[in-house]
Design an enzyme around this catalytic site. Structure first.
Site, PDB file in Angstrom:
ATOM      1  CE  LYS A 205      -3.698   2.120   2.717  1.00  0.00           C
ATOM      2  NZ  LYS A 205      -4.665   1.952   3.792  1.00  0.00           N
ATOM      3  CD  GLU A 211       9.178  -6.019   7.406  1.00  0.00           C
ATOM      4  OE1 GLU A 211       8.966  -4.877   6.915  1.00  0.00           O
ATOM      5  OE2 GLU A 211       8.885  -6.323   8.581  1.00  0.00           O
ATOM      6  N   GLY A 267      -5.083  -2.240   5.091  1.00  0.00           N
ATOM      7  CA  GLY A 267      -4.278  -3.375   4.619  1.00  0.00           C
ATOM      8  C   GLY A 267      -4.973  -4.715   4.845  1.00  0.00           C
ATOM      9  NE  ARG A 268      -6.864  -4.374  10.965  1.00  0.00           N
ATOM     10  CZ  ARG A 268      -6.241  -3.204  11.089  1.00  0.00           C
ATOM     11  NH1 ARG A 268      -5.128  -2.968  10.427  1.00  0.00           N
ATOM     12  NH2 ARG A 268      -6.732  -2.257  11.857  1.00  0.00           N
ATOM     13  CD  GLU A 353      -2.474  -5.075  11.569  1.00  0.00           C
ATOM     14  OE1 GLU A 353      -1.435  -5.758  11.592  1.00  0.00           O
ATOM     15  OE2 GLU A 353      -2.893  -4.501  10.553  1.00  0.00           O
ATOM     16  CG  HIS A 384      -5.241 -36.890  15.801  1.00  0.00           C
ATOM     17  ND1 HIS A 384      -5.426 -38.198  16.185  1.00  0.00           N
ATOM     18  CD2 HIS A 384      -6.241 -36.614  14.917  1.00  0.00           C
ATOM     19  CE1 HIS A 384      -6.464 -38.699  15.537  1.00  0.00           C
ATOM     20  NE2 HIS A 384      -6.988 -37.757  14.766  1.00  0.00           N
ATOM     21  CE  LYS A 504       4.271  -1.175   8.121  1.00  0.00           C
ATOM     22  NZ  LYS A 504       3.458  -0.762   6.994  1.00  0.00           N
TER      23      LYS A 504
HETATM   24  C1  G6Q Z   1      -2.753  -3.974   7.833  1.00  0.00           C
HETATM   25  C2  G6Q Z   1      -1.530  -3.393   8.343  1.00  0.00           C
HETATM   26  C3  G6Q Z   1      -0.266  -4.088   7.906  1.00  0.00           C
HETATM   27  C4  G6Q Z   1       0.151  -3.763   6.473  1.00  0.00           C
HETATM   28  C5  G6Q Z   1       1.588  -4.212   6.260  1.00  0.00           C
HETATM   29  C6  G6Q Z   1       2.079  -3.955   4.859  1.00  0.00           C
HETATM   30  O1  G6Q Z   1      -3.869  -3.561   8.081  1.00  0.00           O
HETATM   31  O2  G6Q Z   1      -1.495  -2.051   8.107  1.00  0.00           O
HETATM   32  O3  G6Q Z   1      -0.309  -5.493   8.040  1.00  0.00           O
HETATM   33  O4  G6Q Z   1      -0.705  -4.370   5.570  1.00  0.00           O
HETATM   34  O5  G6Q Z   1       2.406  -3.583   7.190  1.00  0.00           O
HETATM   35  O6  G6Q Z   1       1.982  -2.603   4.532  1.00  0.00           O
HETATM   36  P1  G6Q Z   1       2.170  -2.115   3.042  1.00  0.00           P
HETATM   37  O7  G6Q Z   1       1.092  -2.723   2.221  1.00  0.00           O
HETATM   38  O8  G6Q Z   1       2.109  -0.631   3.082  1.00  0.00           O
HETATM   39  O9  G6Q Z   1       3.513  -2.626   2.588  1.00  0.00           O
END
Ligand code: G6Q
Length: 542
Positions: A205, A211, A267-268, A353, A384, A504
């Protein structure tokens, strides 16, 4: 307002004291219709919530709580695009991602539905080209591998959906997912791939996540090295999914190959936006649209159904009942469907989250517990291992069993055996085995207590006809709106993630201290300083 101040909360506290010892055995004996009565069959999803420690009075009070918390108005505010994510001053409109073309949803005076469909059409074009072999790589060979690079919300949804809908995927295409900054993740993902046949989707996003950008640069080097180093090859082997055109261009991806989404998509909550590009390539645009339709059906149900038969609302109220009154700390998600193996992991982010928050919207400490911890594994495997604790441990673990009437692979007796296990587990959890029953089996006195199951352990059973893209959309939206309802009652911001943002920033500072030639001046606590020095020492030994 703190949720504990609602009159219904106080009434529920008193009601809990009165009813907490009531046994499911007794509730079922008193009401022979209970197993049929306490169910809801809506939007193609069947929910049996009869095996919960509730009476009609409990349900009545929980619904009253929802009313006092203003749930109806809060649902309308979300659907109307109000900026309910107050700490980020953003609308929360994942529901617009699955609205039909004819719908109109306004953000800042603009209908966002047309841009959603323009983007879906653009994704469909790319997907079709890749699936047909018409999108060729730098050397003219067709693309056979798609690697999504992203993390968190830009990874968990796509991974889960790829696994869940594998049955519907085009089998001569391989999808892989790289998320961890641990180099092993990338190395293993591309180990047997040919750069000439590999398309990378950089999903981020912000397009600044450490990462993802680290993995994206490594991917570019790997791709260039395998394609003779010609920078023109990037255009054929890299596309981006982002809200940040400037950073995408800076990375070297032509913005014509950028798939956009918007800041009103968290994001989620983004797996049904362009973040789902890998899903669409795998299952095709038609299946993807059918998944969106499933989401939309559940959205409409949530928005319009009265609370007493509103699936997300019922599930949320039960979660609040156990979390805040029974002091249950977790919820187990137990899909009896192998394709849903990543569903619990996906829900962990969605739930924790969103609702892992300690202050109300007014910024004061919330006076009750918020999100429980979600965890789980597919059945029957979990039976199990950890089910022992759910049956006979000292903790209360409410369970969501998820099952489908028709199997995707009707092999011999497998499906009846699978379903027999779901029903047997929820039955055993609810009704247990008394010492009298254990003794009647001929068990000796000393062994009897070890073999007693107390029962009274609550569960929901969620059933649908078959796992399809449409059903998956409904299931995800069911949990999304349950999370929303919980957050609305706790009066917290379910749509920010300051805890994630902190992580971050923190690592960036230490990266420089690990990489510097000269020993850095460290100003952390003594433990962190020592760990940094130790790592630098181990590095030198290599
Ligand atoms: C989701 C969070 C988080 C995010 C990641 C990746 O709701 O904000 O999990 O999706 O940190 O972020 P970017 O898409 O900006 O790389």
């Amino acid at each position: 307002m703190n949720p504990t101040q609602y009159p219904a909360w106080k009434a529920l506290t008193a009601h809990y004291k009165k009813t907490r010892r009531v046994q499911l055995r007794k509730l079922f004996a008193q009401d022979p219709q209970r197993g049929e009565r306490l169910t809801a069959d809506e939007a193609g999803i069947f929910l049996d919530y009869s095996k919960n420690r509730i009476t009609d009075e409990t349900l009545h009070l929980l619904q009253q709580l929802a009313n006092e918390a203003g749930l109806r108005a809060k649902i309308d505010a979300m659907f109307n695009g109000e900026k309910i994510n107050i700490t980020e001053n953003r609308s929360v409109l994942h529901v617009a991602l699955r609205a039909p073309r004819s719908a109109s949803i306004m953000v800042d005076g603009q209908n966002v539905v047309p841009q959603v469909h323009t983007m879906l059409d653009k994704m469909a074009q790319l997907s079709e080209r890749v699936r047909r072999g018409a999108w060729t790589g730098h050397t003219g060979r067709r693309i056979r591998n798609v690697v999504n690079i992203g993390i968190g919300g830009s990874d968990l949804g796509p991974v889960m959906a790829y696994e869940a809908l594998r049955y519907y995927s085009q089998r001569d295409l391989t999808c892989r997912f790289v998320s961890n900054v641990d180099g092993s993740d990338f190395a293993e993902a591309v180990l047997d791939l040919d750069p000439a046949e590999t398309l990378f989707i950089i999903s981020s996003k912000t397009f600044t996540t450490l990462e993802t950008m680290t993995n994206a640069h490594t991917a570019r080097e790997w791709s260039l090295a395998g394609l003779g180093g010609d920078p023109a090859s990037v255009a054929k082997h890299f596309v981006a999914v982002s809200t940040n055109a400037r950073e995408v261009a800076k990375f070297g991806i032509d913005t014509a190959n950028m798939f956009e989404f918007w800041d009103w998509v968290g994001g989620r909550y983004s797996m049904d936006s362009a973040i789902g590009l890998s899903t669409m390539i795998a299952i095709g645009p038609e299946n993807f649209r059918s998944m969106l339709d499933g989401f939309h059906q559940m959205d409409e149900h949530f928005r319009s159904a009265p609370f007493e038969r509103n699936l997300p609302v019922l599930m949320a109220l039960l979660t609040i009942w156990y979390t805040d009154f029974f002091d249950a700390h977790t919820v187990a998600i137990l899909p009896y469907e192998q394709y849903l193996k990543r569903f619990p992991a996906y829900l962990q982010q969605l739930t924790m989250e969103s609702n892992g928050k300690h202050v109300t919207l007014d910024g004061v400490r919330v006076q009750c517990d918020t999100s429980p911890i979600y965890w789980g594994e597919p059945g029957t495997n979990g039976q199990h291992s950890f089910y022992q604790l759910i049956h006979q441990g000292t903790r209360l673990v409410p369970c969501d069993f998820i099952a489908f009437g028709k199997p995707l692979h009707p092999v011999g007796r497998h499906h009846d055996i699978l379903l027999a296990n779901v029903f047997a587990q929820s039955e055993a959890l609810a009704f247990g085995k008394t010492s009298r029953q254990v003794k009647a089996d001929g068990t000796s006195d000393w062994l009897t207590p070890h073999r007693v199951f107390e029962g009274n352990r609550p569960s929901n059973t969620i059933m649908a006809e078959r796992l399809t893209p449409e059903t998956l959309g409904k299931l995800i939206a069911l949990y999304e709106h349950s999370v929303f309802t919980q957050g609305a009652i706790w009066n917290i911001d379910s749509f920010d993630q300051w805890g994630v943002e902190l992580g971050k920033v923190l690592a960036q500072r230490i990266v420089a201290e690990l990489e510097s030639e000269e020993a850095p001046k460290l100003a952390h606590d003594s433990s962190t300083n020592h760990l940094i020095r130790r790592h630098r020492m181990l590095k030198e030994k290599r």
